[in-house]
Scaffold this active site. Structure first.
Site, PDB file in Angstrom:
ATOM      1  N   HIS A   1      53.095  45.346  74.841  1.00  0.00           N
ATOM      2  CA  HIS A   1      51.908  45.834  74.132  1.00  0.00           C
ATOM      3  C   HIS A   1      50.898  44.674  74.114  1.00  0.00           C
ATOM      4  O   HIS A   1      51.284  43.507  74.099  1.00  0.00           O
ATOM      5  CB  HIS A   1      52.341  46.194  72.706  1.00  0.00           C
ATOM      6  CG  HIS A   1      51.306  46.858  71.867  1.00  0.00           C
ATOM      7  ND1 HIS A   1      50.289  46.171  71.234  1.00  0.00           N
ATOM      8  CD2 HIS A   1      51.127  48.158  71.527  1.00  0.00           C
ATOM      9  CE1 HIS A   1      49.552  47.017  70.548  1.00  0.00           C
ATOM     10  NE2 HIS A   1      50.027  48.238  70.698  1.00  0.00           N
TER      11      HIS A   1
ATOM     12  N   ASP B   1      58.833  41.466  69.841  1.00  0.00           N
ATOM     13  CA  ASP B   1      57.930  42.419  69.188  1.00  0.00           C
ATOM     14  C   ASP B   1      58.773  43.623  68.787  1.00  0.00           C
ATOM     15  O   ASP B   1      59.152  44.440  69.625  1.00  0.00           O
ATOM     16  CB  ASP B   1      56.837  42.812  70.186  1.00  0.00           C
ATOM     17  CG  ASP B   1      55.971  43.956  69.698  1.00  0.00           C
ATOM     18  OD1 ASP B   1      56.263  44.532  68.636  1.00  0.00           O
ATOM     19  OD2 ASP B   1      54.994  44.271  70.402  1.00  0.00           O
TER      20      ASP B   1
ATOM     21  N   GLN C   1      58.368  48.835  67.343  1.00  0.00           N
ATOM     22  CA  GLN C   1      58.933  50.171  67.552  1.00  0.00           C
ATOM     23  C   GLN C   1      60.411  50.253  67.207  1.00  0.00           C
ATOM     24  O   GLN C   1      61.015  51.314  67.349  1.00  0.00           O
ATOM     25  CB  GLN C   1      58.741  50.594  69.018  1.00  0.00           C
ATOM     26  CG  GLN C   1      57.303  50.767  69.425  1.00  0.00           C
ATOM     27  CD  GLN C   1      56.605  51.882  68.658  1.00  0.00           C
ATOM     28  OE1 GLN C   1      57.246  52.807  68.182  1.00  0.00           O
ATOM     29  NE2 GLN C   1      55.297  51.774  68.511  1.00  0.00           N
TER      30      GLN C   1
ATOM     31  N   LYS D   1      55.034  51.602  60.800  1.00  0.00           N
ATOM     32  CA  LYS D   1      55.794  52.274  61.855  1.00  0.00           C
ATOM     33  C   LYS D   1      57.248  52.490  61.454  1.00  0.00           C
ATOM     34  O   LYS D   1      58.062  52.941  62.261  1.00  0.00           O
ATOM     35  CB  LYS D   1      55.724  51.460  63.154  1.00  0.00           C
ATOM     36  CG  LYS D   1      54.314  51.416  63.757  1.00  0.00           C
ATOM     37  CD  LYS D   1      54.326  50.714  65.089  1.00  0.00           C
ATOM     38  CE  LYS D   1      52.964  50.193  65.491  1.00  0.00           C
ATOM     39  NZ  LYS D   1      52.127  51.208  66.140  1.00  0.00           N
TER      40      LYS D   1
ATOM     41  N   CYS E   1      47.720  50.669  74.691  1.00  0.00           N
ATOM     42  CA  CYS E   1      47.644  49.215  74.557  1.00  0.00           C
ATOM     43  C   CYS E   1      48.602  48.515  75.511  1.00  0.00           C
ATOM     44  O   CYS E   1      49.160  47.464  75.180  1.00  0.00           O
ATOM     45  CB  CYS E   1      47.921  48.774  73.127  1.00  0.00           C
ATOM     46  SG  CYS E   1      46.757  49.445  71.944  1.00  0.00           S
TER      47      CYS E   1
HETATM   48  C1  LIG Z   1      55.178  47.703  70.749  1.00  0.00           C
HETATM   49  C2  LIG Z   1      54.080  47.452  69.756  1.00  0.00           C
HETATM   50  N1  LIG Z   1      53.745  46.192  69.453  1.00  0.00           N
HETATM   51  C3  LIG Z   1      52.795  45.905  68.553  1.00  0.00           C
HETATM   52  C4  LIG Z   1      52.098  46.898  67.925  1.00  0.00           C
HETATM   53  C5  LIG Z   1      51.044  46.528  66.957  1.00  0.00           C
HETATM   54  O1  LIG Z   1      51.446  46.854  65.638  1.00  0.00           O
HETATM   55  P1  LIG Z   1      50.351  46.893  64.481  1.00  0.00           P
HETATM   56  O2  LIG Z   1      49.252  47.787  64.981  1.00  0.00           O
HETATM   57  O3  LIG Z   1      51.076  47.469  63.331  1.00  0.00           O
HETATM   58  O4  LIG Z   1      49.889  45.510  64.279  1.00  0.00           O
HETATM   59  C6  LIG Z   1      52.411  48.228  68.222  1.00  0.00           C
HETATM   60  C7  LIG Z   1      51.680  49.345  67.596  1.00  0.00           C
HETATM   61  O5  LIG Z   1      50.607  49.712  67.995  1.00  0.00           O
HETATM   62  C8  LIG Z   1      53.417  48.504  69.165  1.00  0.00           C
HETATM   63  O6  LIG Z   1      53.732  49.757  69.467  1.00  0.00           O
END
Ligand SMILES: Cc1ncc(COP(=O)(O)O)c(C=O)c1O
Ligand SMILES: Cc1ncc(COP(=O)(O)O)c(C=O)c1O
Lengths: 400, 139, 400, 139
Positions: free
Chosen positions: A117, A194, A197, A220, A358
């Site tokens: 991401h 990260d 998910q 999430k 993203c």
């Molecule tokens: C794999 C992953 N990493 C990072 C993020 C970013 O999380 P947040 O938007 O809660 O900062 C997301 C969500 O959009 C994601 O799906």
């Protein structure tokens, strides 16, 4: 019934039953989290830590309790290793900045998987530019799995950091992070996982994984928006300088010199999102009450059924065919664009996400611009699958 | 009804866009990109004495943006730049909710998009490209 | 009655009527804000911006609306100039980092007033260390006012930034920021105003002030926790590089190069605090419905009565006697420590804050370690003053 | 009742602390600072053959921390370091809620602080300083 716990699911969308299949973007909140939020503002609201009075004392106790509960939930050795942030993105930025700017130099290598991401990609790219380090891709296979052989070959002594997503938000791949962490540690590299998910679907044990840094998003995992966390090994966090600065993270301040507080305060300047952190505990309690293995199996099963059924429609294929996958299905139709498909699904009450999710480097890897993504949560049922399949069929009829 | 939006006219324009290609000697051109959905359009114009003599576009995008671009090119070819801009203004106003506006011909097919605000940009993308192009001067 | 709007005020504290006098730390929330929060999570929850479906469309519209409403409320020229953050502290960190790291160099001077909160002090100190700039104190008088003559003398061509608080959270001083901004601009310096304490009490007009950067905290203006904003002039924000990076703030991402989105997205990576931002609009609506001039006068009047009455108690004095002051009273007793006084007040249902109030340099200026601070909000009444005075008298009896 | 906490014994110790000052030749010392409230204490010990022969403190703080320090010094002077540590442990346990613990003499006056958890650190500050000091060796 679980769905009764999620009042939003009862509300029709464009006049149709809502099939909420955008859980990878954000999950819905159980009634207990909603109640805890209203309850906080109605009966417990006070700034934490430095209040001389009863309300502040109570709010502080509840606030600290979420940290302990989250630390236990991910099996951190100490709650000091859990830093509250505003979300997963900030957690990673914190590490990229505070650890990266102080531990990387010219010639060092940061390995970043092709399926990251942007949140676990751009911060590393920025720090690599600032420090003259290079950012190198861990390739993925056509199935959407990490190419472990290639990864092994990339792991040289120059690698200082490996950035890897636990569960891909685009294609659902569950990466073998425990193995990848062990491999990275052999060459002395640190690993930033990260976990955005993962938490809603998997039981995560940071000590068992041996992970150095693990980023978490509250919204999430059935919790409120505006809250997240960074887990980091104590010796790493202790050695890192503060990231943002301000009140509550200092020991002493003067024009001559400022000294900083101990963990976790060092990384938490300013008034935290108290009204988000306290109800977050209710989301963790909700997850504690579930059999996560069963939940994950059920979500993955729904995704598989969806995949099987829509692949029978002419010109439809699913991107990402990893053997080990969460309940995420990324759809391509050769007869229409992801956005048109998304809009037709929307008109049928099916809530999905369209676009690059993203993950532009991942899209490029598969030579595509966008997909239509269905992602499953704990409350989804076969009815949602059926509704989604019917909507895709309708789109096919419209586009002929 | 979603069928009002994805009607035959739109699907046809999306599938067989008019004026797709490029001009040998455009007087104006512009590129527009919508990062949210990846829609892209490159618009070329040949303007002589204030009249749009020829027009062509290339790009990739959803059915709505492709159809919107195709429809736009058929409607403004032969119009003065001022007429074209005025039409774009009317269209943008109508699509963002001003129902009082007169019948806009083939553009009417795109008006149901107003129920889907996150898609409005797809329909207005070529009109933004037009404004950009008219501000530009190419060699 | 206004207080009926704030349900928490009805709940006894340690068995006594609650006199909530810690509004400078955080304000209580009107019922409309609490309702909007629960309503969001119950009926509107979805991720914003990129959703292909109705719920996301509605959430996005509401989210954008808060930005427009806040921009109008502070009279920004455009809502693009309003960046959402997690709080005032982050807003200032954003500027110190993104503007400071790119506009300061060896020999430059940052002027910081002696009465700054650590949030508008430590970030500037950090950037001054990183860039070899120096951080110089704007002194204050014994009354707790900016020494304008000294300020004038400090304003040389080497000054690049002036950091100043609009309303002091420790001693209530309302600084003549419009004048100070004009003075700074004469030498080409930019001005960062910390508006954390201002928005709940004053009508702020950023264009009239001519301010370059203005930091706002949501939870101190009757809004939710975990939300804040940075106002910045468009040309400054446009020229600044991103601060945190990740999803939603990019245009294109690849291993070779990343390009960034336009304002305001450029500064807002990741999922924002949607469940905080949307209800924040209700807090602004609440303030719009008030006559702020009257409110401020009433709060200041309560503070004055409190001050007058407790100064009749032997050995009590109030620190900070600025002519132009908000409803904040910082109390010193020569017969007891701030914390003991705070605890006795607490036992009488009076909620105050004790300590250095994140203003150590200010404390040092007055040669003190801590004060007991009462700070007033829109719902406070003379009953709160009486209760506070009686509690101080009781403390005096205990300590003899 | 707040009067249970701010009773005469505490007020007296706070106003006229015992063992305030410094030692000529301490064997152990430590400084403790509570940044949240600004309480500071510097503790000096003279330990011989495992027995705390002399003790003194300097510092500034609230009534609770001053009284707690004063009471501690009077109670542990003459005790072995092990006895002193054990007493501190009992006190910390009692003050954080363990009601089963035996009567702790003058320390009982501080127990009502448990209703005010944010003040507990004030009462335990000298005991933390003691542990620090016993870990130290001064010249
Ligand atoms: C794999 C992953 N990493 C990072 C993020 C970013 O999380 P947040 O938007 O809660 O900062 C997301 C969500 O959009 C994601 O799906
Ligand atoms: C003057 C001042 N500046 C900055 C802050 C920091 O605000 P926040 O904690 O909302 O980030 C505060 C509040 O503590 C304050 O009073």
């Amino acid at each position: 019934m679980l769905t009764a716990n999620f009042p939003i699911l009862e509300i029709p969308s464009r006049g149709k039953r809502l099939a909420y299949l955008d859980n990878a973007a954000t999950t819905q909140k159980p009634q207990s989290v909603i109640d805890a939020t209203a309850h906080y503002y109605r009966e417990q609201n006070a700034n934490v830590h430095r209040g001389a009075y009863w309300l502040s004392q109570e709010a502080t106790a509840l606030f600290d309790q979420t940290r302990v509960q989250l630390a236990n939930w991910i099996n951190a050795e100490s709650s000091d290793e859990v830093i509250f942030t505003k979300g997963c993105t900030e957690s990673i930025n914190l590490v990229a900045h505070s650890w990266g700017m102080n531990n990387l130099s010219q010639g060092d290598v940061i390995l970043v998987s092709r399926m990251e991401h942007h949140a676990n990609f751009v911060p590393w790219q920025q720090v690599s530019i600032a420090k003259g380090a290079s950012i190198v891709e861990i390739p993925i296979t056509d199935l959407g799995e990490i190419d472990l052989e290639a990864y092994q070959n990339l792991l040289t002594g120059r690698v200082k950091m490996v950035a890897i997503v636990h569960v891909s938000n685009s294609i659902g791949t569950i990466n073998p992070i425990k193995k990848m962490i062990a491999m990275a540690h052999k060459v002395g590299a640190k690993v930033m996982v990260d976990g955005a998910q993962a938490l809603a679907h998997l039981k995560v044990d940071v000590q068992d994984l041996g992970v150095d840094f693990y980023a978490i998003s509250g919204h999430k995992m059935y919790g409120p928006t505006g809250v997240g966390a960074l887990y980091g090994k104590r010796e790493l966090l202790d050695a890192m300088p503060p990231y943002q600065t301000g009140g509550s993270m200092i020991r002493t301040v003067s024009f001559e010199e400022t000294t900083f507080a101990a963990l976790p305060d060092k990384f938490e300047p300013g008034t935290p999102n108290i009204g988000g952190i306290i109800p977050w505990a209710s989301a963790i309690t909700f997850l504690e009450g579930q059999n996560l293995l069963e939940v994950a199996a059920q979500e993955a099963n729904l995704a598989q059924v969806l995949e099987k059924q829509i692949e029978q429609i002419n010109g439809i294929r699913v991107v990402g065919k990893a053997a080990h996958r969460a309940g995420i299905v990324s759809i391509l139709a050769d007869w229409t664009h992801a956005h048109d498909l998304g809009t037709i699904l929307d008109s049928e009450g099916v809530a999905v996400r369209t676009g690059h999710h993203c993950c532009m480097p991942l899209m490029k890897r598969f030579n595509i611009v966008a997909t239509t993504r269905a992602s499953f949560g704990i409350y989804n049922t076969m009815e949602d699958v059926d509704q989604c399949v019917a909507a895709v069929q309708k789109a096919k009829r419209i586009f002929g | 009804m979603i069928e009002d939006l994805y009607q035959e006219l739109i699907i046809d324009h999306a599938r067989f866009p008019q004026n797709r290609g490029s001009l040998a000697a455009p007087s104006h051109s512009a590129h527009q990109y919508n990062p949210l959905c990846g829609d892209e359009v490159t618009l070329q114009l040949l303007v002589e004495n204030g009249v749009i003599q020829d027009i062509a576009f290339e790009g990739q995008g959803c059915a709505i943006s492709t159809a919107a671009t195709s429809i736009m090119t058929t409607l403004i070819k032969g119009k003065t730049t001022e007429e074209a801009k005025a039409l774009g203004q009317l269209f943008r106003d109508k699509i963002t909710g001003n129902a009082e506006i007169e019948d806009l011909g083939e553009l009417e097919a795109l008006v149901p998009i107003k129920e889907y605000p996150m898609r409005v940009k797809c329909a207005t993308l070529p009109w933004h490209a037009l404004l950009d192009a008219l501000r530009s001067e190419t060699t």
